[in-house]
Design a protein around this motif. Structure first.
Motif, PDB file in Angstrom:
ATOM      1  N   LEU A   1       0.974  -1.202  -0.233  1.00  0.00           N
ATOM      2  CA  LEU A   1       0.083  -0.043  -0.139  1.00  0.00           C
ATOM      3  C   LEU A   1       0.916   1.241  -0.008  1.00  0.00           C
ATOM      4  O   LEU A   1       0.455   2.329  -0.731  1.00  0.00           O
ATOM      5  CB  LEU A   1      -0.866   0.025   1.290  1.00  0.00           C
ATOM      6  N   ILE A   2       2.022   1.251   0.662  1.00  0.00           N
ATOM      7  CA  ILE A   2       2.925   2.511   0.863  1.00  0.00           C
ATOM      8  C   ILE A   2       3.666   2.461  -0.399  1.00  0.00           C
ATOM      9  O   ILE A   2       3.794   3.691  -0.985  1.00  0.00           O
ATOM     10  CB  ILE A   2       3.749   2.271   2.060  1.00  0.00           C
ATOM     11  N   THR A   3       4.354   1.460  -1.065  1.00  0.00           N
ATOM     12  CA  THR A   3       5.108   1.615  -2.107  1.00  0.00           C
ATOM     13  C   THR A   3       4.420   1.488  -3.461  1.00  0.00           C
ATOM     14  O   THR A   3       4.920   2.326  -4.447  1.00  0.00           O
ATOM     15  CB  THR A   3       6.207   0.543  -1.971  1.00  0.00           C
ATOM     16  N   ARG A   4       3.193   1.003  -3.686  1.00  0.00           N
ATOM     17  CA  ARG A   4       2.805   0.725  -4.982  1.00  0.00           C
ATOM     18  C   ARG A   4       1.296   1.207  -5.273  1.00  0.00           C
ATOM     19  O   ARG A   4       0.804   0.695  -6.068  1.00  0.00           O
ATOM     20  CB  ARG A   4       2.762  -0.900  -5.406  1.00  0.00           C
ATOM     21  N   SER A   5       0.676   1.589  -4.311  1.00  0.00           N
ATOM     22  CA  SER A   5      -0.583   2.285  -4.591  1.00  0.00           C
ATOM     23  C   SER A   5      -0.923   3.719  -4.240  1.00  0.00           C
ATOM     24  O   SER A   5       0.094   4.404  -3.627  1.00  0.00           O
ATOM     25  CB  SER A   5      -1.888   1.446  -3.462  1.00  0.00           C
ATOM     26  N   GLN A   6      -1.773   4.211  -4.512  1.00  0.00           N
ATOM     27  CA  GLN A   6      -2.405   5.632  -4.625  1.00  0.00           C
ATOM     28  C   GLN A   6      -2.967   5.895  -2.890  1.00  0.00           C
ATOM     29  O   GLN A   6      -4.153   6.615  -3.025  1.00  0.00           O
ATOM     30  CB  GLN A   6      -3.138   6.260  -5.603  1.00  0.00           C
ATOM     31  N   LEU A   7      -2.411   5.365  -1.968  1.00  0.00           N
ATOM     32  CA  LEU A   7      -3.066   5.527  -0.842  1.00  0.00           C
ATOM     33  C   LEU A   7      -2.663   6.858  -0.251  1.00  0.00           C
ATOM     34  O   LEU A   7      -1.850   7.637  -0.182  1.00  0.00           O
ATOM     35  CB  LEU A   7      -2.065   4.647   0.323  1.00  0.00           C
TER      36      LEU A   7
ATOM     37  N   HIS B   1      -0.905   2.307  -8.143  1.00  0.00           N
ATOM     38  CA  HIS B   1      -1.914   1.743  -8.446  1.00  0.00           C
ATOM     39  C   HIS B   1      -3.121   2.224  -8.064  1.00  0.00           C
ATOM     40  O   HIS B   1      -3.073   2.820  -6.703  1.00  0.00           O
ATOM     41  CB  HIS B   1      -2.235   0.220  -8.222  1.00  0.00           C
ATOM     42  N   ARG B   2      -4.380   2.596  -8.899  1.00  0.00           N
ATOM     43  CA  ARG B   2      -5.432   3.124  -8.175  1.00  0.00           C
ATOM     44  C   ARG B   2      -6.346   2.053  -7.426  1.00  0.00           C
ATOM     45  O   ARG B   2      -6.474   0.998  -7.688  1.00  0.00           O
ATOM     46  CB  ARG B   2      -6.279   3.755  -9.382  1.00  0.00           C
ATOM     47  N   LEU B   3      -6.838   2.600  -6.277  1.00  0.00           N
ATOM     48  CA  LEU B   3      -7.331   1.717  -5.438  1.00  0.00           C
ATOM     49  C   LEU B   3      -8.720   1.825  -5.316  1.00  0.00           C
ATOM     50  O   LEU B   3      -9.671   1.019  -4.898  1.00  0.00           O
ATOM     51  CB  LEU B   3      -7.072   2.099  -3.910  1.00  0.00           C
ATOM     52  N   GLY B   4      -9.389   2.586  -6.082  1.00  0.00           N
ATOM     53  CA  GLY B   4     -10.745   2.889  -6.451  1.00  0.00           C
ATOM     54  C   GLY B   4     -11.480   2.971  -5.130  1.00  0.00           C
ATOM     55  O   GLY B   4     -11.395   3.778  -4.216  1.00  0.00           O
ATOM     56  N   ARG B   5     -12.568   2.039  -5.173  1.00  0.00           N
ATOM     57  CA  ARG B   5     -13.571   2.035  -3.905  1.00  0.00           C
ATOM     58  C   ARG B   5     -13.022   1.609  -2.720  1.00  0.00           C
ATOM     59  O   ARG B   5     -13.238   1.773  -1.562  1.00  0.00           O
ATOM     60  CB  ARG B   5     -14.937   1.536  -4.297  1.00  0.00           C
ATOM     61  N   TRP B   6     -11.772   0.827  -2.812  1.00  0.00           N
ATOM     62  CA  TRP B   6     -10.869   0.340  -1.521  1.00  0.00           C
ATOM     63  C   TRP B   6      -9.915   1.478  -1.149  1.00  0.00           C
ATOM     64  O   TRP B   6      -9.427   1.208  -0.003  1.00  0.00           O
ATOM     65  CB  TRP B   6     -10.066  -0.796  -2.014  1.00  0.00           C
ATOM     66  N   GLN B   7     -10.064   2.731  -1.524  1.00  0.00           N
ATOM     67  CA  GLN B   7      -9.039   3.927  -1.022  1.00  0.00           C
ATOM     68  C   GLN B   7      -9.174   4.173   0.146  1.00  0.00           C
ATOM     69  O   GLN B   7      -8.111   4.006   1.008  1.00  0.00           O
ATOM     70  CB  GLN B   7      -9.023   5.315  -1.912  1.00  0.00           C
ATOM     71  N   TRP B   8     -10.514   4.549   0.427  1.00  0.00           N
ATOM     72  CA  TRP B   8     -10.608   4.922   2.020  1.00  0.00           C
ATOM     73  C   TRP B   8     -10.820   3.650   3.146  1.00  0.00           C
ATOM     74  O   TRP B   8     -10.125   3.866   4.164  1.00  0.00           O
ATOM     75  CB  TRP B   8     -12.075   5.700   2.101  1.00  0.00           C
ATOM     76  N   PRO B   9     -11.067   2.623   2.690  1.00  0.00           N
ATOM     77  CA  PRO B   9     -10.869   1.405   3.597  1.00  0.00           C
ATOM     78  C   PRO B   9      -9.473   1.060   3.825  1.00  0.00           C
ATOM     79  O   PRO B   9      -9.158   0.603   5.045  1.00  0.00           O
ATOM     80  CB  PRO B   9     -11.700   0.249   2.956  1.00  0.00           C
ATOM     81  N   ALA B  10      -8.522   1.252   2.622  1.00  0.00           N
ATOM     82  CA  ALA B  10      -7.215   1.004   2.981  1.00  0.00           C
ATOM     83  C   ALA B  10      -6.614   2.092   3.886  1.00  0.00           C
ATOM     84  O   ALA B  10      -5.853   1.651   4.688  1.00  0.00           O
ATOM     85  CB  ALA B  10      -6.621   1.123   1.452  1.00  0.00           C
ATOM     86  N   PHE B  11      -7.050   3.364   3.579  1.00  0.00           N
ATOM     87  CA  PHE B  11      -6.454   4.294   4.424  1.00  0.00           C
ATOM     88  C   PHE B  11      -6.838   4.035   6.045  1.00  0.00           C
ATOM     89  O   PHE B  11      -5.900   4.201   6.759  1.00  0.00           O
ATOM     90  CB  PHE B  11      -7.367   5.726   4.028  1.00  0.00           C
ATOM     91  N   GLY B  12      -7.949   3.515   6.276  1.00  0.00           N
ATOM     92  CA  GLY B  12      -8.897   3.317   7.650  1.00  0.00           C
ATOM     93  C   GLY B  12      -7.861   2.116   8.202  1.00  0.00           C
ATOM     94  O   GLY B  12      -7.608   2.176   9.348  1.00  0.00           O
ATOM     95  N   PHE B  13      -7.518   1.060   7.503  1.00  0.00           N
ATOM     96  CA  PHE B  13      -6.649  -0.143   7.787  1.00  0.00           C
ATOM     97  C   PHE B  13      -5.291   0.425   8.474  1.00  0.00           C
ATOM     98  O   PHE B  13      -4.879   0.021   9.398  1.00  0.00           O
ATOM     99  CB  PHE B  13      -6.842  -1.185   6.717  1.00  0.00           C
TER     100      PHE B  13
END
Length: 610
Positions: free
Chosen positions: A122-128, A328-340
């Motif tokens: 999430l930190i290196t390969r996503s748009q978190l 990578h775009r997280l789409g609808r998982w963006q904010w759940p990933a941020f919460g995690f």
């Protein structure tokens, strides 16, 4: 009378003095080899000899055991090996602690790899969102002692099954069961939180340098994300994952503080606490066998890591051309990933430190009323507590422990840094490759020995007069020597790495101008390598500030450092003061880490977040 035809020849001048002068000039101009031999002898005496003495304790009859071993003191015996491994008490001495250690290591590896791998991706390969900030924030637990989290857990979940003050939940009306308050589950969870940053560091660097063209090519061929992850990313990251597994296992072997705080109250022993208990009961032979077992597992795990590192060279993940690595775009998982990710940060940093701080301000643990908050445990006087009757900031014991910490750890760190740079100089400059190889290997050896076992080795050797040294147990000298030896792997590797980057030309120019070796070292080598010297001093300093397993075996009340002083307060059930001391240790460790990064221009998170 002399014949007139006699020819008088000039007397031959003695050649010994010019030869000695010539060799002395050569020695003073380039004394690398003699200095290397002296350093090797020192390292053998203070690193190898204690470990050998510990090994001998496992196979020689100790004083007081003559009747049980049916032999005289100092004679060879199998008594301790048989008692530790095969006697009726072997289960409680060795096999049960070993099984507990393996279970804890397996649980920590499974959880930390699962969570750490996801966080690293999430930190290196996503748009978190805020991933740059999280790249640094998630590494904070790496800077803090692992037993900090154990203190916070105990403050929340402890119950009075074993006596002492209440935990927060018990005050609020719920008594946590023993399996949640103590033992295996909390130890696994706490060590997982402490080692997640370790996985992020190892795996994050691999993911950052991974060739994105491989991933893009698979995606163009129609591969789904799951296929890319399991068929491309996972195989190429497997060496880093395996290395993380092995190193975490080696760290768990020597972990003492967490198991001591949360295991011993319910008689849940691991190898490190079993070793500590044997030494407390003055069973030095049994303790030596347990320490040798810990050392053996540590050596095997790190040898396995070295093998995996050689195999990892077959996995080339950085191409010559390179590729554009788009997050990578997280789409609808963006904010759940941020919460995690936020939850992991809160659980591993915010919650433990907040609990410890609030606990130092409460008269009754867990009661959140205005009249319950006080500063007495920091600055109060005439308190009704056993261990201390004044607030910790007014306690002479605290300031003596703080002074001991700065004096002991600072002296050891300074000596380790200077010795590390000198060892690096000899390893790189000496023409004798055998000498260089021996120095590299012997200075790395303490890394193969967990701290609790290395402390036991020093206790074995220096508790009594040995060679030119008197009995050192209970002295500051023993702590300084043990800490220097224990930190030499870090200091020597920093020195070797620095000297490999320094060419011979500056020294050769100074030598041609007539500068001697000492002058070249003071005016050329040390000024150029001051950054490496600072690193070689500060890294052992931070490690020593956090250290517990080494000091808990060797320190006495008069030589208490902050970590052992906090442990003694815990033994007296004065938890508010103990938590205050732990917070001071965290502050020193965190400040030292930031200072190291500032002075050396480095960043723990460098290479993780863009």
């Amino acid at each position: 009378m002399t014949s007139p035809h006699t020819v008088t020849l000039p007397r031959a001048q003695p050649r010994l003095l010019p030869r000695l002068r010539y060799h002395w000039q050569r020695l003073t101009q380039s004394p690398t080899t003699p200095i290397g031999i002296l350093l090797l002898l020192l390292c053998l005496y203070f690193i190898a000899v204690p470990v050998v003495a510990l090994l001998l304790d496992a196979v020689q009859v100790q004083f007081g055991d003559e009747r049980r071993a049916a032999a005289e003191t100092g004679t060879w015996t199998r008594y301790y090996v048989l008692r530790t491994l095969f006697s009726p008490v072997a289960d409680s001495l060795f096999w049960q602690p070993l099984w507990h250690t393996l279970r804890i290591a397996g649980g920590v590896i499974l959880l930390s790899l699962s969570l750490g791998s996801l966080l690293a991706w999430l930190i290196t390969r996503s748009q978190l969102p805020a991933r740059r900030w999280f790249a640094t924030a998630l590494l904070v637990p790496y800077m803090l002692p692992a037993w900090t989290f154990a203190m916070a857990w105990s403050t929340l979940f402890r119950n009075r099954t074993i006596g002492g003050p209440q935990g927060w939940f018990e005050t609020l009306g719920w008594q946590p069961p023993d399996w949640l308050a103590y033992g295996e589950l909390p130890i696994i969870l706490i060590l997982t939180l402490n080692y997640i940053p370790f996985v992020i560091l190892l795996l994050g660097n691999g993911l950052r340098t991974f060739d994105a063209q491989l991933e893009e090519s698979a995606r163009l061929l129609g591969a789904r994300n799951w296929t890319i992850a399991t068929r491309i990313l996972l195989p190429l990251m497997l060496p880093a994952l395996m290395s993380a597994c092995v190193l975490i296992f080696a760290k768990v072997l020597g972990e003492f503080g967490v198991s001591y705080l949360l295991g011993l109250p319910v008689n849940y022993s691991v190898l490190s606490t079993s070793l500590f208990r044997s030494i407390e009961l003055r069973q030095s032979g049994t303790a030596a066998v347990v320490a040798c077992a810990i050392m053996l597992f540590g050596v095997l795990s790190l040898l396995l890591d070295a093998t995996l590192l050689r195999e990892a060279r077959k996995f080339v993940t950085v191409s010559g051309k390179g590729g554009l690595c788009l997050p990578h775009r997280l789409g609808r998982w963006q904010w759940p990933a941020f919460g995690f990710v936020s939850c992991v940060f809160i659980l591993s940093v915010v919650l433990p430190l907040s609990v410890l701080l609030l606990s130092t301000l409460m008269q009754v643990p867990g009661r959140f009323t205005v009249d319950n908050f006080t500063l007495d445990f920091w600055i109060g006087d005439k308190l009704g507590t056993i261990a201390e009757t004044r607030g910790v900031l007014f306690s002479p014991n605290l300031w003596r422990a703080a002074w001991n910490t700065l004096w002991i750890v600072g002296s050891a760190a300074l000596a380790a840094g200077l010795l590390g740079l000198l060892i690096g100089y000899v390893v790189v400059r000496t023409p004798h490759r055998g000498l260089a190889l021996l120095l590299r290997q012997i200075t790395f050896f303490p890394y193969l020995v967990p701290g609790i076992a290395f402390a036991a080795a020093y206790l074995t050797l220096f508790a009594e007069p040995h060679g030119p040294l008197p009995a050192l147990y209970g002295t500051v000298t023993l702590l300084v020597l043990a800490l220097i030896a224990d930190e030499m792997p870090y200091a020597s590797r920093a020195g070797i790495a620095a000297m490999l980057q320094l060419g011979k030309e500056p020294e050769e120019a100074a030598q041609m101008a007539g500068a001697g070796w000492w002058r070249r070292m003071l005016h050329i080598v040390i000024p150029i390598q001051k950054g490496a010297l600072v690193t070689g001093i500060l890294l052992p300093f931070i490690s020593g500030i956090n250290g517990l397993s080494l000091f808990v075996m060797l320190a006495v009340p008069s030589t208490d450092v902050l970590t052992t002083y906090a442990l003694r307060l815990i033994d007296y059930n004065y938890l508010q003061a103990a938590n205050a001391v732990v917070l001071l240790v965290c502050l020193l460790a965190f400040t030292g880490t930031l200072l190291t990064q500032r002075l050396t221009g480095t960043n723990l998170a460098q290479g993780i977040g863009n």
